[in-house]
Scaffold this active site. Structure first.
Site, mmCIF file in Angstrom:
data_model
loop_
_atom_site.group_PDB
_atom_site.id
_atom_site.type_symbol
_atom_site.label_atom_id
_atom_site.label_comp_id
_atom_site.label_asym_id
_atom_site.label_seq_id
_atom_site.Cartn_x
_atom_site.Cartn_y
_atom_site.Cartn_z
ATOM 1 N N HIS A 133 -47.711 -55.250 49.101
ATOM 2 C CA HIS A 133 -47.192 -54.187 48.243
ATOM 3 C C HIS A 133 -45.667 -54.227 48.209
ATOM 4 O O HIS A 133 -45.061 -54.144 47.133
ATOM 5 C CB HIS A 133 -47.672 -52.824 48.743
ATOM 6 C CG HIS A 133 -47.067 -51.667 48.012
ATOM 7 N ND1 HIS A 133 -47.302 -51.406 46.679
ATOM 8 C CD2 HIS A 133 -46.196 -50.701 48.428
ATOM 9 C CE1 HIS A 133 -46.637 -50.339 46.307
ATOM 10 N NE2 HIS A 133 -45.943 -49.882 47.343
ATOM 11 N N ASP A 233 -51.420 -41.057 47.448
ATOM 12 C CA ASP A 233 -50.022 -40.632 47.342
ATOM 13 C C ASP A 233 -49.594 -40.738 45.881
ATOM 14 O O ASP A 233 -49.024 -41.735 45.449
ATOM 15 C CB ASP A 233 -49.150 -41.521 48.242
ATOM 16 C CG ASP A 233 -47.683 -41.141 48.186
ATOM 17 O OD1 ASP A 233 -47.387 -39.980 47.865
ATOM 18 O OD2 ASP A 233 -46.838 -42.014 48.470
ATOM 19 N N LYS A 253 -42.565 -37.737 44.401
ATOM 20 C CA LYS A 253 -43.709 -37.798 45.297
ATOM 21 C C LYS A 253 -44.063 -36.473 45.970
ATOM 22 O O LYS A 253 -45.138 -36.368 46.574
ATOM 23 C CB LYS A 253 -43.472 -38.858 46.384
ATOM 24 C CG LYS A 253 -43.575 -40.296 45.882
ATOM 25 C CD LYS A 253 -43.261 -41.280 47.001
ATOM 26 C CE LYS A 253 -43.488 -42.707 46.561
ATOM 27 N NZ LYS A 253 -44.919 -43.073 46.526
ATOM 28 N N THR A 354 -48.978 -47.816 50.382
ATOM 29 C CA THR A 354 -49.943 -48.478 49.504
ATOM 30 C C THR A 354 -50.500 -49.731 50.157
ATOM 31 O O THR A 354 -49.759 -50.570 50.665
ATOM 32 C CB THR A 354 -49.276 -48.847 48.171
ATOM 33 O OG1 THR A 354 -48.684 -47.678 47.610
ATOM 34 C CG2 THR A 354 -50.288 -49.405 47.195
#
Length: 418
Positions: A133, A233, A253, A354
């Site tokens: 990621h 998330d 976020k 992630t």
């Protein structure tokens, strides 16, 4: 009911087999919030089972099962947790268990309960621990030849998130708003995000804290883990792009995160340990593990497009990944988090970041799956997606399986409103 007990999935395809026994918080119209344990299609009403004397041989305050969060139960410690697990397994595996005649007193169908967020989250930390990621994001926005920043392979990168906006599966939210500036030669503007994304993660639930000033050793870190939940998330990529320099994400976020209602204990995942990949360059001594391991947990993300909102079989698999892909282990995350004396508390959540594998269909976000929107995904209904549209539903599932031993997380399911 006694006959039904005999059909409970001790082994096999159920997420909630006898090998699992995850903890959550349930309620019904007639029952206040309390601790429950999932078994097959049922939930064990733990206060009722305790009232029947099932845990009489274990020294702890049984009122911990009558609380609105599992924090108090986590606080009684690992020895009690393991003892309770053994009692539950014995009740359902022993054909002569005296508690089976009282099954109607302590078993409730899952379809008849409302599930709530299982822990009172004091603090939430979001890590960035999947190498693939981090590489994908770096290659996309910087230089593919130098995709990872210089510090990435030396420490588990993380930021402090917003605990108050973590909600349980089934809780929906409205599209967030913020500042965006897609063309930095022009002024920024305010409005709803146009690039809302998901992030496939697992969160560690801290079950034992440490005192301020006391670091947790990397080889003792697991003693502080109660269990794990699925974690989404949610991220507003266009807001994030404009705001993240120099201090990282904020409004991009903090608006919403989704978690699964069942906490799978670390004991349930014991059969699914997998060797973690070698770390090159060698990490500093406080991060070097004697027995470096991850957990082999299959993770899947599905999208139900808004055009299929009321139709059957409309789940479209976006990706399939695995928790064993993590470069930085849970133990290393905890050790790094506390090496400066930071105190973790019972109920804290440490999200993995992630989780992406090496194959394109294992990337854990739409940012990666569509490569920043350049490669839209065509869904079976003919619609295309670069990012999440209003009234799309995202479902994350997770399970570990080895032979006839299966331990599942259930799902975390969320619909984006307009």
């Amino acid at each position: 009911m006694i006959k039904t007990l005999g059909l409970l999935p001790l082994r096999g395809a159920s997420d909630f087999s006898i090998h699992n026994l995850p903890y959550g918080i349930l309620s019904t119209p007639n029952i206040s919030k309390r601790v429950g344990v999932a078994i097959g299609d049922w939930v064990i009403d733990m206060p009722r089972l305790a009232d029947l004397g099932a845990f009489g041989g274990i020294d702890f305050d049984k009122n911990v099962f009558r609380q609105s969060y599992i924090n108090d139960f986590m606080a009684v410690g690992k020895a009690v947790r393991v003892a309770v697990r053994h009692v539950l397994q014995q009740i359902f595996e022993d054909p002569c268990s005296p508690f089976k005649v009282h099954a109607t007193d302590f078993l409730i169908l899952q379809k008849d309960v409302v599930m709530h967020i299982p822990v009172k989250v004091g603090d939430y930390t979001d890590f960035y621990s999947s190498e693939q990621h981090a590489f994908n994001v770096g290659a996309m926005f910087r230089d593919p030849k130098n995709a990872l920043l210089p510090n990435w392979k030396h420490l588990p990168v993380a930021y402090h998130g917003r605990a108050s906006s973590i909600f349980v599966s089934g809780t929906n939210f409205h599209r967030p708003k913020g500042q965006m500036c897609p063309d930095e030669t022009q002024p920024p503007f305010f409005g709803p995000t146009k690039r809302l994304d998901i992030e496939l993660e697992i969160a560690t639930i801290i079950g034992k804290g440490n005192e301020i000033g006391d670091a947790i050793s990397v080889d003792e870190a697991e003693d502080h883990v109660f269990g794990f939940v699925l974690f989404n998330d949610w991220s507003a990529r266009d807001i994030q792009k404009w705001e993240y320099v120099p201090l990282g994400p904020f409004l991009a976020k903090n608006f919403f995160s989704s978690v699964s209602p069942w906490v799978v204990t670390i004991e349930a995942l014991e059969p699914f340990r997998a060797p973690a990949n070698e770390q090159i360059p060698e990490v500093l001594p406080y991060l070097k593990e004697q027995n470096r391991q991850n957990f082999d947990i299959t993770l899947e993300v599905y999208l139900t497009p808004h055009s299929s909102f009321n139709t059957r079989n409309s789940l479209f698999k976006l990706c399939s990944s695995n928790f064993k892909n993590m470069y930085w282990t849970v133990n290393q995350q905890i050790a790094h988090h506390t090496i400066n004396g930071c105190n973790l508390n019972i109920g804290d959540m440490l999200a993995s970041g992630t989780i992406s594998g090496k194959e394109p269909d294992s990337f854990g976000s739409l940012l990666e799956l569509t490569w920043g929107g350049k490669n839209p995904i065509t869904l079976p209904d003919g619609s295309v997606r670069k990012f999440i549209e209003d009234y799309d539903t995202i479902t994350i599932k997770g399970f570990a399986q080895k032979g006839d031993v299966r331990v599942g997380f259930g799902e975390v399911k969320t619909t984006l409103l307009n």
